[in-house]
Design a protein around this motif. Structure first.
Motif, PDB file in Angstrom:
ATOM      1  N   TYR A  24       9.216  29.766  24.365  1.00 25.87           N
ATOM      2  CA  TYR A  24       9.017  28.375  24.218  1.00 25.87           C
ATOM      3  C   TYR A  24       8.460  28.150  22.739  1.00 25.87           C
ATOM      4  O   TYR A  24       8.015  29.470  22.266  1.00 25.87           O
ATOM      5  CB  TYR A  24       8.186  27.602  25.262  1.00 25.87           C
ATOM      6  CG  TYR A  24       6.748  28.382  25.365  1.00 25.87           C
ATOM      7  CD1 TYR A  24       5.910  27.665  24.883  1.00 25.87           C
ATOM      8  CD2 TYR A  24       6.492  29.432  26.271  1.00 25.87           C
ATOM      9  CE1 TYR A  24       4.376  28.194  24.943  1.00 25.87           C
ATOM     10  CE2 TYR A  24       5.234  29.819  26.220  1.00 25.87           C
ATOM     11  CZ  TYR A  24       4.022  29.003  25.774  1.00 25.87           C
ATOM     12  OH  TYR A  24       3.075  29.646  25.872  1.00 25.87           O
ATOM     13  N   SER A  25       8.324  27.167  22.435  1.00 24.75           N
ATOM     14  CA  SER A  25       7.775  26.683  20.925  1.00 24.75           C
ATOM     15  C   SER A  25       8.381  27.750  19.880  1.00 24.75           C
ATOM     16  O   SER A  25       9.758  27.720  20.092  1.00 24.75           O
ATOM     17  CB  SER A  25       6.079  27.105  21.105  1.00 24.75           C
ATOM     18  OG  SER A  25       5.736  26.858  19.879  1.00 24.75           O
ATOM     19  N   SER A  46      15.262  21.100  27.246  1.00 23.89           N
ATOM     20  CA  SER A  46      14.615  20.600  26.144  1.00 23.89           C
ATOM     21  C   SER A  46      13.086  20.897  26.140  1.00 23.89           C
ATOM     22  O   SER A  46      12.506  20.917  27.339  1.00 23.89           O
ATOM     23  CB  SER A  46      14.897  18.826  26.048  1.00 23.89           C
ATOM     24  OG  SER A  46      13.998  18.248  27.083  1.00 23.89           O
ATOM     25  N   SER A  47      12.388  20.846  24.799  1.00 23.97           N
ATOM     26  CA  SER A  47      11.109  21.262  25.180  1.00 23.97           C
ATOM     27  C   SER A  47      10.176  20.344  25.614  1.00 23.97           C
ATOM     28  O   SER A  47       9.260  20.703  26.454  1.00 23.97           O
ATOM     29  CB  SER A  47      10.585  21.601  23.558  1.00 23.97           C
ATOM     30  OG  SER A  47      11.302  22.662  22.857  1.00 23.97           O
ATOM     31  N   ARG A  48      10.616  19.075  25.473  1.00 20.50           N
ATOM     32  CA  ARG A  48       9.899  17.957  26.102  1.00 20.50           C
ATOM     33  C   ARG A  48       9.814  17.937  27.619  1.00 20.50           C
ATOM     34  O   ARG A  48       8.727  18.038  28.354  1.00 20.50           O
ATOM     35  CB  ARG A  48      10.415  16.360  25.721  1.00 20.50           C
ATOM     36  CG  ARG A  48       9.427  15.279  26.136  1.00 20.50           C
ATOM     37  CD  ARG A  48      10.146  13.970  25.818  1.00 20.50           C
ATOM     38  NE  ARG A  48      10.181  13.692  24.526  1.00 20.50           N
ATOM     39  CZ  ARG A  48       9.285  13.367  23.578  1.00 20.50           C
ATOM     40  NH1 ARG A  48       8.134  12.985  24.102  1.00 20.50           N
ATOM     41  NH2 ARG A  48       9.576  13.225  22.411  1.00 20.50           N
ATOM     42  N   HIS A  99       3.179  15.477  20.590  1.00 15.82           N
ATOM     43  CA  HIS A  99       3.861  16.652  20.299  1.00 15.82           C
ATOM     44  C   HIS A  99       5.307  16.383  19.360  1.00 15.82           C
ATOM     45  O   HIS A  99       6.017  15.558  19.976  1.00 15.82           O
ATOM     46  CB  HIS A  99       4.256  17.688  21.338  1.00 15.82           C
ATOM     47  CG  HIS A  99       3.109  18.201  22.142  1.00 15.82           C
ATOM     48  ND1 HIS A  99       1.772  18.676  21.286  1.00 15.82           N
ATOM     49  CD2 HIS A  99       2.879  18.708  23.072  1.00 15.82           C
ATOM     50  CE1 HIS A  99       1.116  18.885  22.095  1.00 15.82           C
ATOM     51  NE2 HIS A  99       1.611  19.274  23.373  1.00 15.82           N
ATOM     52  N   GLN A 100       5.631  17.095  18.489  1.00 16.13           N
ATOM     53  CA  GLN A 100       7.082  17.232  17.746  1.00 16.13           C
ATOM     54  C   GLN A 100       7.715  18.507  18.258  1.00 16.13           C
ATOM     55  O   GLN A 100       7.081  19.573  18.181  1.00 16.13           O
ATOM     56  CB  GLN A 100       6.889  17.105  16.544  1.00 16.13           C
ATOM     57  CG  GLN A 100       5.977  15.994  15.681  1.00 16.13           C
ATOM     58  CD  GLN A 100       6.717  14.703  15.861  1.00 16.13           C
ATOM     59  OE1 GLN A 100       7.994  14.543  15.781  1.00 16.13           O
ATOM     60  NE2 GLN A 100       5.953  13.742  16.040  1.00 16.13           N
ATOM     61  N   TYR A 101       8.990  18.524  18.471  1.00 15.91           N
ATOM     62  CA  TYR A 101       9.863  19.589  19.089  1.00 15.91           C
ATOM     63  C   TYR A 101      10.727  19.936  17.933  1.00 15.91           C
ATOM     64  O   TYR A 101      11.513  19.083  17.219  1.00 15.91           O
ATOM     65  CB  TYR A 101      10.346  18.905  20.143  1.00 15.91           C
ATOM     66  CG  TYR A 101       9.344  18.317  21.350  1.00 15.91           C
ATOM     67  CD1 TYR A 101       8.669  19.387  22.221  1.00 15.91           C
ATOM     68  CD2 TYR A 101       9.252  17.032  21.395  1.00 15.91           C
ATOM     69  CE1 TYR A 101       7.571  18.895  22.794  1.00 15.91           C
ATOM     70  CE2 TYR A 101       8.136  16.602  22.202  1.00 15.91           C
ATOM     71  CZ  TYR A 101       7.451  17.729  23.095  1.00 15.91           C
ATOM     72  OH  TYR A 101       6.475  17.228  23.870  1.00 15.91           O
ATOM     73  N   SER A 102      11.288  21.075  18.012  1.00 19.36           N
ATOM     74  CA  SER A 102      12.239  21.651  17.317  1.00 19.36           C
ATOM     75  C   SER A 102      13.345  22.636  17.969  1.00 19.36           C
ATOM     76  O   SER A 102      14.025  23.186  17.323  1.00 19.36           O
ATOM     77  CB  SER A 102      11.560  22.491  16.108  1.00 19.36           C
ATOM     78  OG  SER A 102      10.901  23.431  16.403  1.00 19.36           O
ATOM     79  N   GLN A 104      14.149  24.595  22.012  1.00 17.12           N
ATOM     80  CA  GLN A 104      14.481  24.277  23.435  1.00 17.12           C
ATOM     81  C   GLN A 104      13.471  25.431  24.225  1.00 17.12           C
ATOM     82  O   GLN A 104      12.702  26.295  23.689  1.00 17.12           O
ATOM     83  CB  GLN A 104      15.779  24.842  23.783  1.00 17.12           C
ATOM     84  CG  GLN A 104      16.749  23.693  23.388  1.00 17.12           C
ATOM     85  CD  GLN A 104      18.159  24.005  23.621  1.00 17.12           C
ATOM     86  OE1 GLN A 104      18.838  25.044  23.208  1.00 17.12           O
ATOM     87  NE2 GLN A 104      19.000  23.005  24.469  1.00 17.12           N
ATOM     88  N   SER A 164       0.919  17.936  15.082  1.00 24.17           N
ATOM     89  CA  SER A 164       2.031  16.976  15.338  1.00 24.17           C
ATOM     90  C   SER A 164       2.202  16.072  14.086  1.00 24.17           C
ATOM     91  O   SER A 164       3.352  15.737  13.641  1.00 24.17           O
ATOM     92  CB  SER A 164       1.713  15.636  16.192  1.00 24.17           C
ATOM     93  OG  SER A 164       0.647  15.013  15.712  1.00 24.17           O
ATOM     94  N   LYS A 172      12.595  19.583  11.556  1.00 25.64           N
ATOM     95  CA  LYS A 172      12.647  20.691  12.549  1.00 25.64           C
ATOM     96  C   LYS A 172      11.919  21.745  12.388  1.00 25.64           C
ATOM     97  O   LYS A 172      11.467  22.516  12.923  1.00 25.64           O
ATOM     98  CB  LYS A 172      14.178  21.023  12.878  1.00 25.64           C
ATOM     99  CG  LYS A 172      14.695  19.854  13.622  1.00 25.64           C
ATOM    100  CD  LYS A 172      14.256  19.090  14.821  1.00 25.64           C
ATOM    101  CE  LYS A 172      15.143  18.102  15.501  1.00 25.64           C
ATOM    102  NZ  LYS A 172      14.707  17.331  16.764  1.00 25.64           N
TER     103      LYS A 172
END
Length: 250
Positions: A24-25, A46-48, A99-102, A104, A164, A172
């Protein structure tokens, strides 16, 4: 559960140091060629969604403890349940709004993290229930624990906000974090998470809470070590004086 909790968390932390990451991350697709082939065939979310899965069940368990008759009795038990609820509900809010996601998350990595937080929360609350009729500690540390917890939760939130703000909308890629304690360590959010869990430990004053905090410490030591190594490999100008988790030391 005291033994199982510490052993599993510590083993996972040592695995991070050895290069076997939970995916993750920034490590969601990091591995050797054979691992990457295996990853291609695994279930991804998805990361979220994955991070909601990390923290949501633990937050729900902490909230539910207040509705189980006779489970949360006395100020210490109430403070413990409230601290656990704040700890994980804050993370849920961060997942939704900060959080911002880039990338999975592999479902196979999400499940053990979810299980750890959920079982840790339930076990801490239940251990407190089992100890309610026992002799109370001669030195009461619940109020210093509450202060330590609030410091940890505030510092963790502050550094998550800084992270964030690194990306503009729809960006991304990763950047070198700045501000706060990022000039000294690459994972100050981990440091404050550890502080928060030791605050919870002082509130509870049980062996299980201590074992969970120690296990979490070992895991986050391993994860921060791997994170610093990742930044060094990706950014030529990454400042080498920036440590992983403890300013000037590690």
């Amino acid at each position: 559960m005291t033994i199982v909790s510490f052993t599993s968390l510590a083993y996972t932390g040592l695995s991070e140091i050895r290069g076997k990451h939970l995916h993750y991350s920034k490590f969601w697709n990091v591995g050797n060629s054979s691992e990457n082939k295996k990853i291609e065939n695994e279930i991804k979310i998805s990361s979220r969604v994955g991070m909601l899965l990390f923290y949501g069940p633990a937050a729900a368990a902490a909230a539910a403890s207040f509705f189980v008759p006779g489970l949360v009795v006395g100020l210490r038990a109430q403070l413990l349940s409230w601290a656990l609820l704040v700890q994980f509900f804050k993370r849920v809010l961060e997942v939704l709004f900060i959080h911002q996601y880039s990338g999975q998350i592999l479902l196979s990595s999400a499940v053990p993290i979810t299980s750890s937080y959920l079982s840790g929360t339930v076990s801490m609350i239940y251990t407190q229930y089992l100890s309610q009729n026992m002799t109370q500690p001669s030195i009461d540390l619940k109020y210093p624990g509450l202060v330590l917890f609030l410091i940890g939760i505030a510092g963790n939130f502050y550094h998550h906000v800084l992270l964030s703000k690194l990306r503009q909308k729809n960006e991304k890629g990763y950047k070198i974090p700045k501000g706060g304690l990022f000039g000294l360590i690459i994972c100050p959010h981990y440091l404050f998470e550890i502080i928060a869990f030791y605050g919870i430990t002082l509130i509870a004053q049980t062996m299980y809470a201590l074992s969970f905090a120690l296990g979490t410490t070992v895991y986050l030591i391993g994860r921060s070590f791997a994170t610093r190594k990742w930044y060094l490999s990706k950014f030529e100008r990454f400042p080498r004086e920036v440590k992983a988790l403890i300013p000037y030391i590690f």
